[in-house]
Motif scaffolding. Structure first.
Motif, PDB file in Angstrom:
ATOM      1  N   ASP A  15       0.830  -1.207   0.000  1.00 40.04           N
ATOM      2  CA  ASP A  15       0.000   0.000   0.000  1.00 40.04           C
ATOM      3  C   ASP A  15       0.863   1.255   0.000  1.00 40.04           C
ATOM      4  OD1 ASP A  15      -2.271  -1.534   0.032  1.00 40.04           O
ATOM      5  OD2 ASP A  15      -2.652  -1.285   2.194  1.00 40.04           O
ATOM      6  N   ILE A  16       1.930   1.232   0.798  1.00 39.81           N
ATOM      7  CA  ILE A  16       2.817   2.393   0.875  1.00 39.81           C
ATOM      8  C   ILE A  16       3.542   2.592  -0.452  1.00 39.81           C
ATOM      9  CG2 ILE A  16       4.852   3.351   2.019  1.00 39.81           C
ATOM     10  CD1 ILE A  16       3.884   2.004   4.604  1.00 39.81           C
ATOM     11  N   VAL A  17       3.939   1.489  -1.104  1.00 34.04           N
ATOM     12  CA  VAL A  17       4.600   1.601  -2.416  1.00 34.04           C
ATOM     13  C   VAL A  17       3.648   2.241  -3.425  1.00 34.04           C
ATOM     14  CG1 VAL A  17       5.475   0.272  -4.369  1.00 34.04           C
ATOM     15  CG2 VAL A  17       6.274  -0.245  -2.069  1.00 34.04           C
ATOM     16  N   LYS A  18       2.370   1.868  -3.387  1.00 31.35           N
ATOM     17  CA  LYS A  18       1.382   2.489  -4.277  1.00 31.35           C
ATOM     18  C   LYS A  18       1.276   3.981  -3.994  1.00 31.35           C
ATOM     19  CE  LYS A  18      -1.579  -1.544  -4.882  1.00 31.35           C
ATOM     20  NZ  LYS A  18      -2.869  -2.162  -4.502  1.00 31.35           N
ATOM     21  N   MET A  19       1.295   4.332  -2.706  1.00 33.91           N
ATOM     22  CA  MET A  19       1.210   5.737  -2.328  1.00 33.91           C
ATOM     23  C   MET A  19       2.443   6.504  -2.822  1.00 33.91           C
ATOM     24  SD  MET A  19       0.452   7.253   1.472  1.00 33.91           S
ATOM     25  CE  MET A  19       2.026   6.771   2.165  1.00 33.91           C
ATOM     26  N   VAL A  20       3.618   5.884  -2.720  1.00 33.58           N
ATOM     27  CA  VAL A  20       4.858   6.517  -3.194  1.00 33.58           C
ATOM     28  C   VAL A  20       4.779   6.739  -4.702  1.00 33.58           C
ATOM     29  CG1 VAL A  20       7.325   6.106  -3.570  1.00 33.58           C
ATOM     30  CG2 VAL A  20       6.337   5.696  -1.327  1.00 33.58           C
ATOM     31  N   LYS A  21       4.290   5.744  -5.434  1.00 33.93           N
ATOM     32  CA  LYS A  21       4.169   5.883  -6.890  1.00 33.93           C
ATOM     33  C   LYS A  21       3.188   6.998  -7.252  1.00 33.93           C
ATOM     34  CE  LYS A  21       5.568   1.247  -8.160  1.00 33.93           C
ATOM     35  NZ  LYS A  21       5.214  -0.019  -8.788  1.00 33.93           N
ATOM     36  N   SER A  22       2.110   7.114  -6.492  1.00 32.27           N
ATOM     37  CA  SER A  22       1.134   8.177  -6.725  1.00 32.27           C
ATOM     38  C   SER A  22       1.766   9.551  -6.476  1.00 32.27           C
ATOM     39  CB  SER A  22      -0.069   7.971  -5.805  1.00 32.27           C
ATOM     40  OG  SER A  22      -0.913   9.075  -5.841  1.00 32.27           O
ATOM     41  N   GLU A  23       2.522   9.677  -5.389  1.00 31.35           N
ATOM     42  CA  GLU A  23       3.207  10.938  -5.089  1.00 31.35           C
ATOM     43  C   GLU A  23       4.225  11.270  -6.183  1.00 31.35           C
ATOM     44  OE1 GLU A  23       2.737  13.193  -2.680  1.00 31.35           O
ATOM     45  OE2 GLU A  23       1.099  12.036  -1.811  1.00 31.35           O
ATOM     46  N   ALA A  24       4.915  10.236  -6.680  1.00 27.55           N
ATOM     47  CA  ALA A  24       5.900  10.449  -7.746  1.00 27.55           C
ATOM     48  C   ALA A  24       5.208  10.969  -9.009  1.00 27.55           C
ATOM     49  CB  ALA A  24       6.656   9.156  -8.036  1.00 27.55           C
ATOM     50  N   ALA A  45      13.719  12.236 -14.145  1.00 28.61           N
ATOM     51  CA  ALA A  45      14.622  11.131 -13.799  1.00 28.61           C
ATOM     52  C   ALA A  45      15.006  11.192 -12.324  1.00 28.61           C
ATOM     53  CB  ALA A  45      15.863  11.164 -14.682  1.00 28.61           C
ATOM     54  N   ASP A  46      15.223  12.386 -11.786  1.00 31.23           N
ATOM     55  CA  ASP A  46      15.521  12.537 -10.356  1.00 31.23           C
ATOM     56  C   ASP A  46      14.358  12.018  -9.507  1.00 31.23           C
ATOM     57  OD1 ASP A  46      17.929  13.717 -11.000  1.00 31.23           O
ATOM     58  OD2 ASP A  46      17.295  15.772 -10.489  1.00 31.23           O
ATOM     59  N   ILE A  47      13.146  12.338  -9.919  1.00 28.52           N
ATOM     60  CA  ILE A  47      11.953  11.868  -9.206  1.00 28.52           C
ATOM     61  C   ILE A  47      11.871  10.346  -9.269  1.00 28.52           C
ATOM     62  CG2 ILE A  47       9.414  11.828  -9.282  1.00 28.52           C
ATOM     63  CD1 ILE A  47       9.618  14.810 -10.201  1.00 28.52           C
ATOM     64  N   ASP A  48      12.095   9.790 -10.460  1.00 24.43           N
ATOM     65  CA  ASP A  48      12.045   8.334 -10.621  1.00 24.43           C
ATOM     66  C   ASP A  48      13.103   7.640  -9.768  1.00 24.43           C
ATOM     67  OD1 ASP A  48       9.933   8.601 -12.371  1.00 24.43           O
ATOM     68  OD2 ASP A  48      11.177   8.429 -14.175  1.00 24.43           O
ATOM     69  N   HIS A  49      14.284   8.236  -9.701  1.00 26.52           N
ATOM     70  CA  HIS A  49      15.371   7.654  -8.913  1.00 26.52           C
ATOM     71  C   HIS A  49      15.017   7.666  -7.417  1.00 26.52           C
ATOM     72  CE1 HIS A  49      19.441   6.426  -8.027  1.00 26.52           C
ATOM     73  NE2 HIS A  49      19.542   7.415  -7.139  1.00 26.52           N
ATOM     74  N   ALA A  50      14.480   8.779  -6.936  1.00 27.19           N
ATOM     75  CA  ALA A  50      14.080   8.876  -5.531  1.00 27.19           C
ATOM     76  C   ALA A  50      12.960   7.883  -5.221  1.00 27.19           C
ATOM     77  CB  ALA A  50      13.634  10.304  -5.204  1.00 27.19           C
ATOM     78  N   MET A  51      12.022   7.730  -6.160  1.00 26.82           N
ATOM     79  CA  MET A  51      10.929   6.775  -5.971  1.00 26.82           C
ATOM     80  C   MET A  51      11.464   5.349  -5.900  1.00 26.82           C
ATOM     81  SD  MET A  51       7.740   5.819  -8.472  1.00 26.82           S
ATOM     82  CE  MET A  51       8.838   4.965  -9.584  1.00 26.82           C
ATOM     83  N   ALA A  52      12.388   5.004  -6.780  1.00 24.71           N
ATOM     84  CA  ALA A  52      12.956   3.655  -6.786  1.00 24.71           C
ATOM     85  C   ALA A  52      13.712   3.368  -5.489  1.00 24.71           C
ATOM     86  CB  ALA A  52      13.880   3.485  -7.993  1.00 24.71           C
ATOM     87  N   LYS A  81      13.129   4.700  -2.526  1.00 25.61           N
ATOM     88  CA  LYS A  81      12.155   4.543  -1.442  1.00 25.61           C
ATOM     89  C   LYS A  81      11.446   3.200  -1.555  1.00 25.61           C
ATOM     90  CE  LYS A  81      10.140   6.345   2.147  1.00 25.61           C
ATOM     91  NZ  LYS A  81      10.866   6.825   3.304  1.00 25.61           N
ATOM     92  N   GLU A  82      11.127   2.800  -2.786  1.00 24.97           N
ATOM     93  CA  GLU A  82      10.465   1.514  -3.001  1.00 24.97           C
ATOM     94  C   GLU A  82      11.373   0.369  -2.550  1.00 24.97           C
ATOM     95  OE1 GLU A  82       8.380  -0.807  -6.765  1.00 24.97           O
ATOM     96  OE2 GLU A  82       8.882   1.304  -6.943  1.00 24.97           O
ATOM     97  N   LYS A  83      12.640   0.469  -2.884  1.00 24.04           N
ATOM     98  CA  LYS A  83      13.610  -0.551  -2.468  1.00 24.04           C
ATOM     99  C   LYS A  83      13.712  -0.611  -0.941  1.00 24.04           C
ATOM    100  CE  LYS A  83      18.554  -1.388  -2.910  1.00 24.04           C
ATOM    101  NZ  LYS A  83      19.790  -0.826  -3.460  1.00 24.04           N
ATOM    102  N   GLU A  84      13.734   0.572  -0.315  1.00 24.02           N
ATOM    103  CA  GLU A  84      13.800   0.652   1.140  1.00 24.02           C
ATOM    104  C   GLU A  84      12.560   0.033   1.801  1.00 24.02           C
ATOM    105  OE1 GLU A  84      13.748   4.210   4.496  1.00 24.02           O
ATOM    106  OE2 GLU A  84      14.430   4.665   2.472  1.00 24.02           O
ATOM    107  N   LEU A  85      11.395   0.278   1.195  1.00 25.58           N
ATOM    108  CA  LEU A  85      10.144  -0.251   1.743  1.00 25.58           C
ATOM    109  C   LEU A  85      10.032  -1.761   1.626  1.00 25.58           C
ATOM    110  CD1 LEU A  85       7.662   2.433   0.457  1.00 25.58           C
ATOM    111  CD2 LEU A  85       7.926   1.744   2.837  1.00 25.58           C
TER     112      LEU A  85
END
Length: 185
Positions: free
Chosen positions: A112-121, A169-176, A178-182
């Protein structure tokens, strides 16, 4: 004129990326970090203040945050503010020290949090593209008013597109990240 426009564009796009990264800091990952709660607003004698301006916040271990209010009277106020926050955390008070244990995240909650991160991205990408659209419109107006030549317009559009691609690309990198961390267990 075009240099000023380019500088303004870089600043505005960078603000979009920075805002997104700040949003990511507030998302709970199961590990304790102070940026998770320092934005919580606390009533300090009738004024709303961020928690980090009325107390010391520290990490005790990987799953525990400690909050030490500067004034004894603030303990209950801070405790209530943490309860009211949408983070789902439960503070434990021992004298003047408030401890917050971070519960482990379930697999379902992580997804759920990963979905939220993708939405924010995606929202951040839309903001960057909105900046691009506004700047392209300004360029079109400048060309129409003959303030710039067609070659300059074309070159500026290409530069703006490169800036957009870089910030997305910076946004995508930050999202990836955070997703990896989650998804780490």
């Amino acid at each position: 004129m075009l240099e000023d426009l380019k500088k303004d564009t870089i600043q505005r796009m960078q603000k979009c990326v920075t805002a997104f990264k700040d949003q990511l800091k507030k998302i709970r990952t199961g590990r304790a970090h102070t940026s998770l709660i320092e934005h919580i607003r606390v009533d300090y004698y009738g004024t709303e203040m961020p928690l980090n301006q009325v107390a010391n916040i520290a990490t005790e271990d990987a799953r525990t945050l400690t909050v030490s209010p500067w004034e004894k009277s603030m303990v209950s106020v801070i405790e209530k503010a943490i309860y009211k926050s949408d983070l789902g955390l439960t503070p434990n008070t021992a004298g003047q020290m408030i401890r917050i244990n971070m519960p482990a995240l379930t697999e379902e909650r992580r997804r759920d949090i990963v979905k939220m991160v993708k939405s924010e991205a995606e929202n951040a990408r839309v903001a960057v593209r909105g900046v691009r659209r506004e700047v392209m419109s300004e360029l079109k107006d400048m060309l129409k008013e003959k303030l710039i030549a067609q070659d300059d317009d074309r070159r500026a559009q290409e530069e703006i597109q490169k800036l957009t691609d870089k910030h997305v690309a910076d946004i995508d990198h930050a999202m990836a990240d955070k997703e990896k961390e989650l998804l780490q267990v």
